[in-house]
Design a protein around this motif. Structure first.
Motif, PDB file in Angstrom:
ATOM      1  N   LEU A   1      -3.395  12.660   4.482  1.00 48.55           N
ATOM      2  CA  LEU A   1      -2.762  12.960   3.199  1.00 48.55           C
ATOM      3  C   LEU A   1      -1.275  12.653   3.144  1.00 48.55           C
ATOM      4  CD1 LEU A   1      -4.513  16.347   2.386  1.00 48.55           C
ATOM      5  CD2 LEU A   1      -4.762  14.192   1.163  1.00 48.55           C
ATOM      6  N   ARG A   2      -0.494  13.246   4.024  1.00 44.03           N
ATOM      7  CA  ARG A   2       0.961  13.162   3.899  1.00 44.03           C
ATOM      8  C   ARG A   2       1.547  12.270   4.980  1.00 44.03           C
ATOM      9  NH1 ARG A   2      -0.751  17.872   2.274  1.00 44.03           N
ATOM     10  NH2 ARG A   2      -0.651  19.110   4.133  1.00 44.03           N
ATOM     11  N   SER A   3       1.941  11.072   4.565  1.00 48.68           N
ATOM     12  CA  SER A   3       2.629  10.142   5.453  1.00 48.68           C
ATOM     13  C   SER A   3       4.117  10.448   5.408  1.00 48.68           C
ATOM     14  CB  SER A   3       2.384   8.698   4.989  1.00 48.68           C
ATOM     15  OG  SER A   3       3.194   7.795   5.712  1.00 48.68           O
ATOM     16  N   GLN A   4       4.831   9.987   6.405  1.00 50.19           N
ATOM     17  CA  GLN A   4       6.287  10.124   6.367  1.00 50.19           C
ATOM     18  C   GLN A   4       6.912   9.112   5.405  1.00 50.19           C
ATOM     19  OE1 GLN A   4       7.742  10.014  10.394  1.00 50.19           O
ATOM     20  NE2 GLN A   4       6.907  12.018  10.876  1.00 50.19           N
ATOM     21  N   LYS A   5       6.105   8.190   4.872  1.00 49.13           N
ATOM     22  CA  LYS A   5       6.560   7.209   3.875  1.00 49.13           C
ATOM     23  C   LYS A   5       6.182   7.722   2.488  1.00 49.13           C
ATOM     24  CE  LYS A   5       7.406   4.103   7.116  1.00 49.13           C
ATOM     25  NZ  LYS A   5       8.568   3.391   7.419  1.00 49.13           N
ATOM     26  N   SER A   6       6.941   7.308   1.474  1.00 40.52           N
ATOM     27  CA  SER A   6       6.648   7.776   0.118  1.00 40.52           C
ATOM     28  C   SER A   6       5.325   7.202  -0.398  1.00 40.52           C
ATOM     29  CB  SER A   6       7.787   7.416  -0.837  1.00 40.52           C
ATOM     30  OG  SER A   6       7.999   6.026  -0.851  1.00 40.52           O
TER      31      SER A   6
ATOM     32  N   LYS B   1       1.802   5.424   1.012  1.00 39.72           N
ATOM     33  CA  LYS B   1       1.095   5.194   2.269  1.00 39.72           C
ATOM     34  C   LYS B   1       0.178   3.980   2.195  1.00 39.72           C
ATOM     35  CE  LYS B   1      -2.093   8.784   0.903  1.00 39.72           C
ATOM     36  NZ  LYS B   1      -2.540  10.108   1.017  1.00 39.72           N
ATOM     37  N   PHE B   2      -0.118   3.437   3.366  1.00 35.61           N
ATOM     38  CA  PHE B   2      -1.062   2.338   3.570  1.00 35.61           C
ATOM     39  C   PHE B   2      -0.665   1.055   2.842  1.00 35.61           C
ATOM     40  CE2 PHE B   2      -3.671   6.294   3.766  1.00 35.61           C
ATOM     41  CZ  PHE B   2      -3.734   6.354   5.139  1.00 35.61           C
ATOM     42  N   LEU B   3       0.616   0.714   2.896  1.00 36.21           N
ATOM     43  CA  LEU B   3       1.086  -0.548   2.331  1.00 36.21           C
ATOM     44  C   LEU B   3       1.054  -1.629   3.403  1.00 36.21           C
ATOM     45  CD1 LEU B   3       4.159   0.637   0.224  1.00 36.21           C
ATOM     46  CD2 LEU B   3       1.837   0.148  -0.561  1.00 36.21           C
ATOM     47  N   ARG B   4       0.977  -2.871   2.963  1.00 35.89           N
ATOM     48  CA  ARG B   4       0.931  -4.012   3.882  1.00 35.89           C
ATOM     49  C   ARG B   4       2.173  -4.030   4.782  1.00 35.89           C
ATOM     50  NH1 ARG B   4       1.525 -10.373   2.618  1.00 35.89           N
ATOM     51  NH2 ARG B   4       0.924 -11.054   4.678  1.00 35.89           N
ATOM     52  N   GLY B   5       1.943  -4.185   6.084  1.00 36.93           N
ATOM     53  CA  GLY B   5       3.024  -4.304   7.044  1.00 36.93           C
ATOM     54  C   GLY B   5       3.721  -2.988   7.376  1.00 36.93           C
ATOM     55  N   GLN B   6       3.250  -1.900   6.849  1.00 37.05           N
ATOM     56  CA  GLN B   6       3.904  -0.603   7.021  1.00 37.05           C
ATOM     57  C   GLN B   6       3.228   0.203   8.114  1.00 37.05           C
ATOM     58  OE1 GLN B   6       5.262   1.680   3.530  1.00 37.05           O
ATOM     59  NE2 GLN B   6       3.699   3.172   4.069  1.00 37.05           N
ATOM     60  N   THR B   7       4.011   0.979   8.839  1.00 39.86           N
ATOM     61  CA  THR B   7       3.478   1.935   9.797  1.00 39.86           C
ATOM     62  C   THR B   7       3.574   3.313   9.163  1.00 39.86           C
ATOM     63  OG1 THR B   7       4.174   0.604  11.683  1.00 39.86           O
ATOM     64  CG2 THR B   7       3.757   2.947  12.088  1.00 39.86           C
ATOM     65  N   ASP B   8       2.439   3.975   9.015  1.00 42.21           N
ATOM     66  CA  ASP B   8       2.407   5.326   8.459  1.00 42.21           C
ATOM     67  C   ASP B   8       2.214   6.323   9.595  1.00 42.21           C
ATOM     68  OD1 ASP B   8       2.389   5.100   5.429  1.00 42.21           O
ATOM     69  OD2 ASP B   8       0.837   3.664   5.979  1.00 42.21           O
ATOM     70  N   ILE B   9       2.861   7.474   9.478  1.00 38.93           N
ATOM     71  CA  ILE B   9       2.757   8.517  10.503  1.00 38.93           C
ATOM     72  C   ILE B   9       2.235   9.780   9.838  1.00 38.93           C
ATOM     73  CG2 ILE B   9       4.034   9.915  12.173  1.00 38.93           C
ATOM     74  CD1 ILE B   9       6.030   7.553  12.368  1.00 38.93           C
TER      75      ILE B   9
END
Length: 178
Positions: free
Chosen positions: A25-30, A32-40
């Protein structure tokens, strides 16, 4: 279009049990799951011991729900270990094999014997060869199919047509410092 707007779920399996299906649910990014992005994400669970597999997927809902997943790394804060699960595949009904969920097994030193030695060789090779790729160098490769040269110039330009003959003769590759 490698990201997804679908709801993503994960199940983590270890020697002491599993987490069950958990929505990420809650990524450290605003977003989540965008191309080339690392979600935590933080997933709270009892300690599962040594991890051996995960099942990760999405519900297939929403526009642009197909997702290309590179890998999942799970950090065990109690044992201070990282578990890597390589995927490098689509989770998409219209791509690859059409699956929107994947079962991934842990990748560790037992999976790839000699992995540390290979990494050391890679680092040594790069240390010896990196000068060729420094700013201002032109890379030139000989194309056996076209019998011409392909030049990668410092300005990031590419001359893919190349001359059939080069004043330095035919070589597989050479580096020219400018």
């Amino acid at each position: 279009n490698a990201g997804t707007e679908a709801d993503v779920y994960i199940s983590v399996y270890g020697e002491r049990g599993d987490t069950g299906s958990r929505q990420l649910l809650r990524s450290q990014k605003s977003k989540k799951f965008l191309r080339g992005q690392t979600d935590i994400f933080t997933v709270e669970a009892v300690h599962l011991g040594h991890l051996y597999k995960i099942v990760i997927g999405h519900n297939g809902l929403g526009s642009g729900n197909g997702w290309f997943l590179d890998k999942v790394v799970i950090k065990d804060p109690i044992k201070d270990l990282d578990y890597t699960f390589l995927c490098h595949r689509w989770l998409d009904q219209g791509q690859d094999d059409g699956n929107i969920a994947r079962e991934l097994t842990v990748t560790d030193d037992r999976t790839f014997p000699g992995r540390q030695e290979l990494e050391l060789k890679r680092k040594k090779t790069w240390a010896a060869e990196k000068w060729k790729f420094q700013k201002g160098n032109t890379l030139q490769f000989y194309n056996r199919l076209t019998h011409g040269f392909i030049c990668l110039r410092p300005d990031r330009g590419v001359d893919a047509l190349g001359d059939k003959k080069d004043k330095y003769g035919k070589v597989f590759f050479r580096w020219i410092c400018e």
